[in-house]
Design an enzyme around this catalytic site. Sequence first.
Site, PDB file in Angstrom:
ATOM      1  N   ASP A  44       0.488   6.404  -0.207  1.00 57.76           N
ATOM      2  CA  ASP A  44       0.067   7.937  -0.291  1.00 57.76           C
ATOM      3  C   ASP A  44      -0.928   8.580   0.609  1.00 57.76           C
ATOM      4  O   ASP A  44      -1.236   9.677   0.859  1.00 57.76           O
ATOM      5  CB  ASP A  44      -0.362   8.442  -1.950  1.00 57.76           C
ATOM      6  CG  ASP A  44      -1.253   7.928  -2.400  1.00 57.76           C
ATOM      7  OD1 ASP A  44      -2.030   7.189  -1.484  1.00 57.76           O
ATOM      8  OD2 ASP A  44      -1.833   8.309  -3.423  1.00 57.76           O
ATOM      9  N   SER A  45      -1.363   7.455   1.641  1.00 61.15           N
ATOM     10  CA  SER A  45      -2.258   7.742   2.428  1.00 61.15           C
ATOM     11  C   SER A  45      -1.364   8.663   3.334  1.00 61.15           C
ATOM     12  O   SER A  45      -1.972   9.423   4.414  1.00 61.15           O
ATOM     13  CB  SER A  45      -2.757   6.715   3.261  1.00 61.15           C
ATOM     14  OG  SER A  45      -1.817   5.706   3.657  1.00 61.15           O
ATOM     15  N   ASP A  83       4.101   3.663  -3.314  1.00 62.12           N
ATOM     16  CA  ASP A  83       2.947   4.070  -3.949  1.00 62.12           C
ATOM     17  C   ASP A  83       3.389   5.230  -4.906  1.00 62.12           C
ATOM     18  O   ASP A  83       4.348   5.984  -4.909  1.00 62.12           O
ATOM     19  CB  ASP A  83       1.796   4.948  -3.080  1.00 62.12           C
ATOM     20  CG  ASP A  83       0.305   4.379  -3.104  1.00 62.12           C
ATOM     21  OD1 ASP A  83       0.206   3.588  -4.001  1.00 62.12           O
ATOM     22  OD2 ASP A  83      -0.481   4.673  -2.154  1.00 62.12           O
ATOM     23  N   LYS A 113       3.141   0.492  -6.535  1.00 60.78           N
ATOM     24  CA  LYS A 113       1.772   0.375  -6.815  1.00 60.78           C
ATOM     25  C   LYS A 113       0.951   1.640  -7.253  1.00 60.78           C
ATOM     26  O   LYS A 113       1.459   2.761  -7.087  1.00 60.78           O
ATOM     27  CB  LYS A 113       1.038   0.419  -5.266  1.00 60.78           C
ATOM     28  CG  LYS A 113      -0.711   0.256  -5.348  1.00 60.78           C
ATOM     29  CD  LYS A 113      -1.128  -0.259  -4.188  1.00 60.78           C
ATOM     30  CE  LYS A 113      -1.375   1.073  -2.953  1.00 60.78           C
ATOM     31  NZ  LYS A 113      -2.116   2.151  -3.667  1.00 60.78           N
ATOM     32  N   GLU A 115      -2.841   3.491  -9.181  1.00 57.46           N
ATOM     33  CA  GLU A 115      -4.147   3.237  -8.878  1.00 57.46           C
ATOM     34  C   GLU A 115      -4.910   3.047 -10.448  1.00 57.46           C
ATOM     35  O   GLU A 115      -4.297   4.125 -11.353  1.00 57.46           O
ATOM     36  CB  GLU A 115      -4.984   4.557  -8.185  1.00 57.46           C
ATOM     37  CG  GLU A 115      -4.492   4.350  -6.916  1.00 57.46           C
ATOM     38  CD  GLU A 115      -5.104   5.664  -6.027  1.00 57.46           C
ATOM     39  OE1 GLU A 115      -5.917   6.283  -6.707  1.00 57.46           O
ATOM     40  OE2 GLU A 115      -4.574   5.623  -4.841  1.00 57.46           O
ATOM     41  N   GLU A 182     -10.343  -1.741  -3.232  1.00 58.97           N
ATOM     42  CA  GLU A 182     -10.539  -1.102  -2.200  1.00 58.97           C
ATOM     43  C   GLU A 182     -11.916  -0.659  -2.406  1.00 58.97           C
ATOM     44  O   GLU A 182     -12.479  -0.205  -3.355  1.00 58.97           O
ATOM     45  CB  GLU A 182      -9.731   0.401  -2.121  1.00 58.97           C
ATOM     46  CG  GLU A 182     -10.195   1.523  -1.341  1.00 58.97           C
ATOM     47  CD  GLU A 182      -9.217   2.280  -0.761  1.00 58.97           C
ATOM     48  OE1 GLU A 182      -8.052   2.349  -1.438  1.00 58.97           O
ATOM     49  OE2 GLU A 182      -9.498   3.255  -0.055  1.00 58.97           O
TER      50      GLU A 182
HETATM   51  O1  KIV Z   1      -2.123   4.693   0.415  1.00 57.75           O
HETATM   52  C1  KIV Z   1      -2.504   3.814   0.862  1.00 57.75           C
HETATM   53  O2  KIV Z   1      -2.480   3.700   2.079  1.00 57.75           O
HETATM   54  C2  KIV Z   1      -3.289   2.980   0.175  1.00 57.75           C
HETATM   55  C3  KIV Z   1      -3.910   1.665   0.990  1.00 57.75           C
HETATM   56  C4  KIV Z   1      -5.231   2.250   1.557  1.00 57.75           C
HETATM   57  C5  KIV Z   1      -4.402   0.632  -0.101  1.00 57.75           C
HETATM   58  O3  KIV Z   1      -3.307   2.754  -1.208  1.00 57.75           O
END
Ligand code: KIV
Length: 285
Positions: A44-45, A83, A113, A115, A182
Site C-alpha cells: 500500500d506504499s 497488501d 499481508k 499489519e 518495520e
Molecule cells: O506497503 C509497503 O510497501 C510495505 C513495505 C514497506 C513493507 O508494507
Amino acid sequence: MRLTIRDIRKMKDAGEAIPMLTAYDATSARLAEAAGVPMLLVGDSLGMVIQGYETTIPVTLDHIIYHASIVTRVTQTPLVVGDMPFMSYNVSPEQAVSNAGRLMQESGVGAVKLEGGETVAPAIERIVNAGIPVMGHIGLTPQSVNRFGGFRVQGREIVGAQQLLRDAQAVQSAGAFAVVLELVTGPLAQMITEKLDIPTIGIGAGPHCDGQVQVFHDILGLFDGHMPRHAKRYVDAGGTMREAIQQYVKEVQQHAFPTDENSFSMSQDVLDALKEEGVESGGDY
Ligand code: KIV
C-alpha cells in the site's frame, strides 16, 4: 514455476537470505523478476509512490487488486504478496477473510499481508484457515501512523520491546508464513528472528532478519519525497530520467528530433501523384 510460501520457508531453513521488493505495475514487476527477486510485495506504499498521497491511508482494496493483477499477469516466478489496505481487515475476522478472499481471487496473488500483532491474530487465523497464506507486519505499521504520532523506531523501551515479542509470537501462532519487522531496533529484530520458526523480513530492522524488503522507488532513486534512513539508493534513476526528458524537450524545441532515422518514407511516385492530384483539385493537400 511460481514460488510458494514453502519455497520461502525453505530459504530460511537453508540460511539463504530472502530479498523482497515492492512492485506496482508491469515495468517494476518485470524488472524485479528479471533481477531475480523471489518475492514481490504489491504494497500500500503505492499510495505514496504511485498515487502521490502523504500516507497509505487513502489506498483501497480495489486499488491493490488493480495493481496486484498487473504484477501477477506479467510475472512467472516470484511469489506475489498483496497488501490488505487500511480498514479492509480491522472491523472483524469475517470482514478480513472476505476481503482477503477477494484480493486473492481477483488479483491472483499467492499471499496477503496485514499489519498488526496480537490484536489482528484472530483475523490472521481466519484467513489462514480459509486457505489464504498470510504475511504479518509488526513494529512501525504505517496504517497506524496517526496513532504512533509519526514514523518512529519501535521497541526501544522495555514495554514496547516486550509487546513486539508478544506480537511476533502471536502472528506466528495464528499461522502466518512470514512477518515483516518495520523500524524495529536491530538487536530486538535479531532476537525475534532467532525465536521464530517463520522468516522475518526486515525494513529498517537491521541485518539479522531472514530477509529484507524495500520500496522499488526508494532503491532506484525514483521518489522525490522523504528518503528514509533505512533505504539505500542504488542508482539515481530519477535524475537520469529527468536529464533524458530535458534533452528530449530541448531537441523537439530545436527541431533536432525526430530525424530521418525516426521517420518513415514513401515512394517518390506516390508522392508525385498526390501532389499532382492536389494541384488538379485546387491544392487542398
Ligand atoms: O506497503 C509497503 O510497501 C510495505 C513495505 C514497506 C513493507 O508494507
